[in-house]
Scaffold this motif. Sequence first.
Motif: not given
Length: 228
Positions: A100, A104, A139, A146-147, A149-150, A153-154
Motif C-alpha cells: 500500500f 502512495n 490511514c 478518505k479512510y 478509499k484506503k 485499496k487495502i
Amino acid sequence: MSHIFDFDRYFHQSLVSSHSYDRLKAFVNDEDAIRAHIANNELYFDRTERHVARLKIQFSQTVNLYGNQMVVFYCTILDSMVENFFYSIFVSKPERLKEFFASNGELKDRLGFSLNNFLESESKEAYVQDLSKNAANLCTEGGPKKYIKKIKKITGSNLSEVDTKMLEELYDTRNKIVHDNQMYKFSSDDLFVYGETVSDVLGELYDKLKELGIEVKEDFIKSVVDED
C-alpha cells in the motif's frame, strides 16, 4: 506476528452508551420519577409541581448535552475501530503495509521508515509494530471519505452495507459540535440511526478481517450463536 481486533469492546461501547442515553431520557420524561427524586433528596426544599417542571427542563437540557456528546463519542469509536482495523492488517500481514505505501508516495514519506531506527529496534517484529501504528494512524486521517478509499485499496472491497452519506453527516455534525460550538437537539431516532451506522461499519470491518484470516475477539457473537 498477530494482533487481535477487539470486536467485543467496540460493540459494547456503542450498545451501552446508546442504552444509557435511552434510560436517562426515559427518566427525564417521567414526572413521577422526578417527584420521587425530589422526595428522596433532603436538599430540595421546594416540592411543588412548579419545581418538578423546572427540574424537568434542567434535566432535559442535560440530556440534550448528552445527546451532542453521544455524536462526538460515536465518531471517537469509529476512529478507534478503523485505526485498529488498519493496524490489525498491517501488523498481521506486513506485506500489505509494504504494497500500500509503496504506491502512495506522500504517505510513504510520512510513514517514517528509517534504517537507523530499524537497526536500533529490539527486533524486526517490534519495528513492524511501530510502523504499523504509524501506518494505521495515517490511514485513518481525513475522515470517512478518505479512510473508506484506503479500506477498498487495502482489502479490495468497499463498505457495501454502510450508508456513507449518513457516515459523513455524522462526522460533519461532530465537527460542528467540537469546532464551532454548535448545539443540536437530537431525537432518539436521530441517535439511533447514528448508532446503527457505527454498528454497520463495525460489522463490515469484522467481515473483512475474518476474510483475511485475522483474529478477532468475538465472545459476544459466539455466545449468541451458542444460544441459538
